[in-house]
Design a protein around this motif. Structure first.
Motif, mmCIF file in Angstrom:
data_model
loop_
_atom_site.group_PDB
_atom_site.id
_atom_site.type_symbol
_atom_site.label_atom_id
_atom_site.label_comp_id
_atom_site.label_asym_id
_atom_site.label_seq_id
_atom_site.Cartn_x
_atom_site.Cartn_y
_atom_site.Cartn_z
ATOM 1 N N GLU A 233 0.681 -1.356 -0.171
ATOM 2 C CA GLU A 233 -0.217 0.615 -0.421
ATOM 3 C C GLU A 233 0.847 1.624 -0.128
ATOM 4 O OE1 GLU A 233 -3.984 2.355 2.446
ATOM 5 O OE2 GLU A 233 -2.989 -0.132 3.290
ATOM 6 N N GLY A 234 0.629 2.439 -0.781
ATOM 7 C CA GLY A 234 0.972 3.486 -0.946
ATOM 8 C C GLY A 234 2.328 2.934 -2.110
ATOM 9 N N VAL A 235 2.358 1.832 -2.448
ATOM 10 C CA VAL A 235 4.007 2.228 -3.965
ATOM 11 C C VAL A 235 3.200 2.675 -4.942
ATOM 12 C CG1 VAL A 235 5.667 0.659 -4.830
ATOM 13 C CG2 VAL A 235 5.235 0.211 -1.964
ATOM 14 N N VAL A 236 3.610 2.891 -5.270
ATOM 15 C CA VAL A 236 3.063 3.524 -7.328
ATOM 16 C C VAL A 236 4.009 3.336 -7.848
ATOM 17 C CG1 VAL A 236 1.592 5.118 -6.289
ATOM 18 C CG2 VAL A 236 3.379 5.314 -6.499
ATOM 19 N N GLY A 237 5.360 2.883 -7.590
ATOM 20 C CA GLY A 237 6.392 2.899 -8.416
ATOM 21 C C GLY A 237 7.819 2.237 -7.935
ATOM 22 N N VAL A 238 8.590 1.322 -9.541
ATOM 23 C CA VAL A 238 9.721 0.876 -8.675
ATOM 24 C C VAL A 238 9.958 0.850 -9.752
ATOM 25 C CG1 VAL A 238 11.058 -0.893 -7.909
ATOM 26 C CG2 VAL A 238 8.536 -1.068 -6.969
ATOM 27 N N HIS A 239 11.854 1.954 -10.250
ATOM 28 C CA HIS A 239 12.673 1.757 -10.729
ATOM 29 C C HIS A 239 14.162 1.731 -11.048
ATOM 30 C CE1 HIS A 239 13.406 6.216 -10.000
ATOM 31 N NE2 HIS A 239 12.654 6.462 -9.301
ATOM 32 N N VAL A 252 23.150 -8.891 -4.019
ATOM 33 C CA VAL A 252 22.647 -7.472 -3.289
ATOM 34 C C VAL A 252 21.399 -7.243 -3.696
ATOM 35 C CG1 VAL A 252 23.653 -5.462 -2.990
ATOM 36 C CG2 VAL A 252 24.874 -7.824 -2.226
ATOM 37 N N PHE A 253 20.706 -6.430 -3.912
ATOM 38 C CA PHE A 253 19.811 -5.320 -4.447
ATOM 39 C C PHE A 253 19.685 -3.820 -3.890
ATOM 40 C CE2 PHE A 253 14.902 -3.976 -3.806
ATOM 41 C CZ PHE A 253 14.720 -4.776 -5.449
ATOM 42 N N SER A 254 18.879 -3.594 -5.190
ATOM 43 C CA SER A 254 18.287 -1.842 -4.825
ATOM 44 C C SER A 254 17.538 -1.741 -5.870
ATOM 45 C CB SER A 254 20.023 -0.893 -5.227
ATOM 46 O OG SER A 254 20.554 -1.216 -6.265
ATOM 47 N N ALA A 255 17.073 -0.178 -5.449
ATOM 48 C CA ALA A 255 15.867 -0.454 -6.257
ATOM 49 C C ALA A 255 15.512 0.650 -5.931
ATOM 50 C CB ALA A 255 14.845 -0.863 -5.909
ATOM 51 N N HIS A 256 14.550 1.932 -6.525
ATOM 52 C CA HIS A 256 14.624 3.249 -5.845
ATOM 53 C C HIS A 256 12.716 3.035 -5.506
ATOM 54 C CE1 HIS A 256 17.556 6.302 -7.018
ATOM 55 N NE2 HIS A 256 17.649 5.445 -7.493
ATOM 56 N N VAL A 257 11.913 3.052 -5.133
ATOM 57 C CA VAL A 257 10.721 2.871 -4.685
ATOM 58 C C VAL A 257 9.890 5.106 -4.967
ATOM 59 C CG1 VAL A 257 8.812 2.107 -2.776
ATOM 60 C CG2 VAL A 257 11.098 0.982 -3.629
ATOM 61 N N ALA A 258 8.299 4.625 -5.426
ATOM 62 C CA ALA A 258 8.688 6.052 -5.395
ATOM 63 C C ALA A 258 6.786 5.420 -5.006
ATOM 64 C CB ALA A 258 7.985 6.329 -6.853
ATOM 65 N N VAL A 259 6.423 6.965 -3.675
ATOM 66 C CA VAL A 259 5.303 6.513 -3.016
ATOM 67 C C VAL A 259 4.201 7.408 -3.143
ATOM 68 C CG1 VAL A 259 7.180 4.471 -1.195
ATOM 69 C CG2 VAL A 259 6.310 7.345 -0.997
ATOM 70 N N ALA A 260 3.230 7.433 -2.424
ATOM 71 C CA ALA A 260 2.157 8.153 -2.346
ATOM 72 C C ALA A 260 2.726 9.490 -1.639
ATOM 73 C CB ALA A 260 1.142 8.006 -2.107
ATOM 74 N N PRO A 261 2.099 10.079 -2.135
ATOM 75 C CA PRO A 261 2.751 11.946 -0.998
ATOM 76 C C PRO A 261 1.910 11.382 0.805
ATOM 77 C CG PRO A 261 1.415 12.469 -3.281
ATOM 78 C CD PRO A 261 1.669 11.438 -3.272
ATOM 79 N N ASP A 262 0.529 10.637 0.629
ATOM 80 C CA ASP A 262 0.040 10.547 1.827
ATOM 81 C C ASP A 262 0.626 9.389 2.478
ATOM 82 O OD1 ASP A 262 -0.854 8.942 0.307
ATOM 83 O OD2 ASP A 262 -2.615 7.875 1.479
ATOM 84 N N LEU A 263 1.278 8.705 2.251
ATOM 85 C CA LEU A 263 2.590 8.020 3.216
ATOM 86 C C LEU A 263 3.757 8.410 3.964
ATOM 87 C CD1 LEU A 263 3.586 4.509 2.402
ATOM 88 C CD2 LEU A 263 5.226 5.827 2.906
ATOM 89 N N LEU A 264 3.993 9.644 3.080
ATOM 90 C CA LEU A 264 5.123 10.304 3.169
ATOM 91 C C LEU A 264 4.327 10.922 4.856
ATOM 92 C CD1 LEU A 264 7.057 11.186 0.580
ATOM 93 C CD2 LEU A 264 7.802 9.389 2.362
ATOM 94 N N ALA A 265 3.754 11.873 4.288
ATOM 95 C CA ALA A 265 2.958 12.869 4.969
ATOM 96 C C ALA A 265 2.436 12.072 6.969
ATOM 97 C CB ALA A 265 1.659 13.608 4.341
ATOM 98 N N GLY A 266 2.404 10.808 6.586
ATOM 99 C CA GLY A 266 1.262 10.408 7.329
ATOM 100 C C GLY A 266 2.406 9.253 8.318
#
Length: 306
Positions: A233-239, A252-266
């Protein structure tokens, strides 16, 4: 936000080094027996198996050195530690295997093309080969579990497996010589030993080059990992997803995870980060993972490579 899960522990353990040391002692002892047996019997196959044992002993020494080096902790220059030392040890093992196979094949072909009057003592040859077979079975049993998680122990395991097969070939040749007196069976067994070595050496080389090329570990599906991460929930993109391995059993794993604004705000990013790392560890056996959590609008402005 970046975070790292702890790297796997125990892969380069003292237990592995102890198993390698025991196998080395067994291999060296049987090698001496086989050399003496080859001299007494005149058997090329037994001598080839003894040469393989010598190569095994060298490979096990290399494996022990590499395992000890790999156990050293990380420092400021080698932040992942020294686990790659195992890969170089495995590379040396593979090269030794290929060189051995070539030498055995050339000598065996030479004997078949230009047979020499060599009387092989089949009975003694059989006894020595059985001793070698028993020792190899014990060594393989000792290394069987550790080789699943260490590419370096895997190399030593393949060496011992090759010797076990070689001992079996020598036993067959000895039985043929004892029962029929047909001496070319000895050279044919030597050729069979060489033929059995090559595919295993090539497979080990392929795995080494895969690690050095930083390819994704075999059986790891990047698309499946991305799908799992997008399910939170809250994850909108993985790149910018990258998966590689330091050595066998150390992905070993690495990734950028884009999340919804309300997840960060909360203030839920820390919990999400913990959940993502747990997902990688439990579902994909990746203990060392790095995530950059970023707002979706920032992700839209960045070039995506994966």
């Amino acid at each position: 936000m970046h975070d790292h899960a702890p790297s796997p522990g125990g892969i380069r353990s003292a237990g592995h080094r102890r198993l390698l040391a025991i196998s080395l002692c067994l291999t060296a002892a049987v090698m001496v027996v086989q050399i003496v047996g080859a001299i007494l019997t005149g058997s090329l196959a037994l001598l080839a198996d003894a040469a393989h044992m010598f190569t095994d002993a060298s490979a096990l020494v290399i494996a022990l050195i590499a395992a000890a080096v790999a156990a050293r902790p990380p420092d400021d220059r080698r932040t992942f530690g020294y686990q790659r030392a195992e890969v170089f040890g495995a590379l040396i093992n593979a090269v030794i295997l290929i060189a051995l196979a070539g030498g055995v094949a050339v000598e065996a072909v030479g004997r078949l093309i230009d047979p020499r009057e060599v009387e092989v003592a089949g009975g003694l040859m059989l006894v020595v080969a059985v001793v070698g077979l028993i020792a190899n079975v014990i060594s393989m049993w000792l290394l069987s579990r550790a080789q699943r998680t260490s590419i370096n122990v895997r190399g030593a395991y393949l060496e011992v497996m090759g010797d076990l097969i070689g001992s079996a070939m020598v036993i067959v040749a000895a039985i043929v010589i004892v029962t029929t007196g047909w001496m070319p069976a000895d050279a044919l067994a030597s050729m069979a030993i060489a033929v059995m070595i090559i595919p295993r050496a090539v497979a080990l080389l392929r795995e080494v080059f895969s690690v050095l090329a930083e390819s994704a570990p075999r059986g790891t599906a990047v698309a499946d990992i991305r799908a799992h991460l997008l399910g939170y929930e809250g994850v909108v993109g993985v790149h910018d997803v990258h998966v590689w391995q330091l050595t066998r059993g150390a992905p070993v794993f690495s990734a950028h995870v884009a999340v919804a604004p309300d997840l960060l705000a909360g203030g839920r990013s820390a919990q999400l980060l913990s959940d993502l790392q747990t997902c990688l560890a439990e579902h994909f056996d990746v203990e060392h993972s790095t995530f950059q959590i970023e707002p979706a609008e920032q992700s839209d402005c960045e070039p995506h490579h994966a």
